[in-house]
Scaffold this motif. Structure first.
Motif, PDB file in Angstrom:
ATOM      1  N   UNK A   1       0.844  -1.076  -0.295  1.00 22.78           N
ATOM      2  CA  UNK A   1       0.115  -0.078   0.024  1.00 22.78           C
ATOM      3  C   UNK A   1       0.794   1.464   0.077  1.00 22.78           C
ATOM      4  N   UNK A   2       1.934   1.238   0.866  1.00 24.37           N
ATOM      5  CA  UNK A   2       2.839   2.482   0.954  1.00 24.37           C
ATOM      6  C   UNK A   2       3.604   2.571  -0.657  1.00 24.37           C
ATOM      7  N   UNK A   3       3.864   1.520  -1.176  1.00 26.02           N
ATOM      8  CA  UNK A   3       4.357   1.431  -2.631  1.00 26.02           C
ATOM      9  C   UNK A   3       3.490   2.311  -3.595  1.00 26.02           C
ATOM     10  N   UNK A   4       2.334   1.807  -3.510  1.00 23.90           N
ATOM     11  CA  UNK A   4       1.373   2.417  -4.432  1.00 23.90           C
ATOM     12  C   UNK A   4       1.040   3.749  -3.998  1.00 23.90           C
ATOM     13  N   UNK A   5       0.958   4.432  -2.563  1.00 21.98           N
ATOM     14  CA  UNK A   5       1.215   5.776  -2.303  1.00 21.98           C
ATOM     15  C   UNK A   5       2.537   6.536  -2.975  1.00 21.98           C
ATOM     16  N   UNK A   6       3.552   5.947  -2.887  1.00 22.88           N
ATOM     17  CA  UNK A   6       4.719   6.496  -3.377  1.00 22.88           C
ATOM     18  C   UNK A   6       4.736   6.570  -4.849  1.00 22.88           C
ATOM     19  N   UNK A   7       4.062   5.763  -5.346  1.00 16.58           N
ATOM     20  CA  UNK A   7       4.040   5.993  -6.938  1.00 16.58           C
ATOM     21  C   UNK A   7       3.205   6.964  -7.317  1.00 16.58           C
ATOM     22  N   UNK A   8       2.051   6.852  -6.432  1.00 18.33           N
ATOM     23  CA  UNK A   8       1.017   7.950  -6.839  1.00 18.33           C
ATOM     24  C   UNK A   8       1.707   9.493  -6.608  1.00 18.33           C
ATOM     25  N   UNK A   9       2.541   9.679  -5.628  1.00 19.12           N
ATOM     26  CA  UNK A   9       3.291  10.876  -5.384  1.00 19.12           C
ATOM     27  C   UNK A   9       3.946  11.232  -6.652  1.00 19.12           C
ATOM     28  N   UNK A  10       4.656  10.170  -6.976  1.00 18.66           N
ATOM     29  CA  UNK A  10       5.826  10.309  -8.022  1.00 18.66           C
ATOM     30  C   UNK A  10       5.073  10.659  -9.406  1.00 18.66           C
ATOM     31  N   UNK A  11       3.896  10.105  -9.671  1.00 19.34           N
ATOM     32  CA  UNK A  11       3.303  10.561 -11.086  1.00 19.34           C
ATOM     33  C   UNK A  11       2.692  11.799 -10.676  1.00 19.34           C
TER      34      UNK A  11
END
Length: 421
Positions: free
Chosen positions: A175-185
């Motif tokens: 879940x944290x990885x998805x959040x980080x990817x969302x922030x990067x995008x």
């Protein structure tokens, strides 16, 4: 200078304690009367007498319904033991102190007479009681110590609760990885928007994902419809396959009979009650007369006072000359032929193969599906025990060229006419 040390400071591992415990038990060995035979023939013959007459209530080395029997000729004389076995009530009535104490200890539970046993039968029975089925204390202690050592050494396994924690942690990490990817995008999108882009690129970068259009698209509707139809079809087919299948069926019986107590704790053989299992098509439901073989003397559970309400139902059935109306659990359709003796006597199949852990059931239920597919799978996998059976000699000879073991399917076990005719 010597210092005092306490035994509390000595580290004792579990397997060490187990070893000491079993050695202590092994040290309490009874010395049988030398006149008791220790020949294999006498012990074997005595075991047959014991299983037929004593096994229901007695064990050799531990208490059951009655006392443990091993060492009786050490505690009492051979003649006393024979007299007690043949007619315990006569010995008690004579005023024998040991017999009366034993009678009182087991709540005045009457032991049936065995006047029909010959003197030779009694000699063989005492031989089995004193020398039969002995467990080597040293071997048992060594096995216990080894088990304890393995338990200590093999403690590196991951407990179930730790596995649950690991899975939860992994989910949180994903879940944290998805959040980080969302922030990067989001950051990259803002950066790209500040660049000098043509109209096509700007339209591509600024496009938004609309869930509403996906749900309304023809492709989505077709996929969902196909999944619903497949699910309904599978449910319907599964329902058709279960028509007539009563797996798990556990009806309420007229008497709360516990197989866990009789077949499990007391280790009564299935064949004692189900008399037809080795000689006929049906295993037979026992009559009240068979129940009375034991319950003429045993009137309550584990020596409790009074008459058990469930055992009273047996007495009522006898007094009123009415059969006990047991509810049938395992019921094959009329189109299928099944013979118990063929499977149990000839095939050597254990009752548990079809009926499950019957010795653990307080309330009996249908353990297996008993469908045609279930039977066929068994015939495909079960190997024939041809040793000592001349009937199979020719079949074994014909099968000798095959690398696979001789199985039921190889001797016609898959032929329709074997079960349907």
């Amino acid at each position: 200078m010597l210092s005092k040390r306490s035994l509390v400071g000595v580290p004792l591992k579990f397997h060490t304690l187990a070893l000491l415990f079993f050695l202590f038990l092994g040290g309490q060995v009874f010395a049988a009367d030398p006149a008791v035979s220790d020949s294999e023939e006498a012990i074997s013959a005595g075991k047959s007498v014991f299983n037929a007459n004593c096994k229901t209530c007695h064990k050799l080395d531990q208490k059951a319904v009655g006392p443990a029997l091993r060492g009786i000729t050490d505690r009492r004389s051979i003649e006393w033991a024979k007299s007690f076995i043949k007619n315990s009530q006569a010995v008690i009535a004579s005023g024998d102190e040991y017999a009366n104490n034993l009678y009182a200890e087991y709540n005045n539970l009457m032991m049936p007479s065995h006047e029909f046993l010959s003197d030779a039968d009694l000699d063989n029975l005492l031989a089995y009681i004193e020398y039969g089925d002995k467990v080597d204390p040293a071997a048992e202690a060594a096995a216990a110590a080894a088990a304890g050592g393995e338990a200590g050494a093999g403690g590196g396994g991951i407990p179930t609760q730790y596995l649950t924690i690991i899975i939860v942690v992994l989910v949180i990490v994903l879940f944290l990885i998805l959040v980080v990817l969302g922030l990067i995008i989001s950051i990259l999108t803002k950066y790209v928007n500040k660049q000098d882009l043509d109209e096509t690129d700007k339209e591509f970068v600024s496009q938004k994902f609309e869930f509403g259009k996906v749900f309304k698209s023809d492709a989505f509707i077709i996929i969902v419809t196909a999944l619903v139809v497949a699910l309904v079809a599978k449910t319907a087919i599964d329902g058709l396959y279960t028509v007539g299948v009563q797996q798990g069926y556990a009806p309420t019986q007229p008497i709360a009979y516990s197989h866990a107590l009789h077949a499990g704790t007391l280790e009564i053989e299935c064949q004692y009650c189900h008399t037809g299992v080795e000689i006929g098509k049906s295993a037979n439901i026992p009559s009240a007369n068979i129940c009375m073989n034991c319950h003429m003397h045993v009137q309550n559970v584990q020596g409790q006072d009074g008459i058990s309400p469930e055992i009273q139902k047996i007495y009522d059935a006898i007094d009123n000359n009415q059969p006990i109306e047991w509810v049938r659990i395992h019921n094959l359709p009329d189109l299928a032929y099944f013979n118990h003796s063929q499977h149990v006597k000839v095939g050597g199949i254990e009752c548990q193969t079809c009926h499950g852990p019957i010795e653990e059931m307080e309330v009996v239920y249908q353990y297996s599906s008993l469908t045609m597919g279930w039977c066929i799978d068994c015939h495909r996998q079960t190997e024939i025990n041809a040793q000592g059976n001349e009937y199979y000699d020719k079949l074994v000879q014909l099968h000798s060229d095959s690398k696979d073991a001789l199985k039921v399917k190889d001797i016609g076990g898959l032929e329709c006419a074997k079960c349907h005719y």
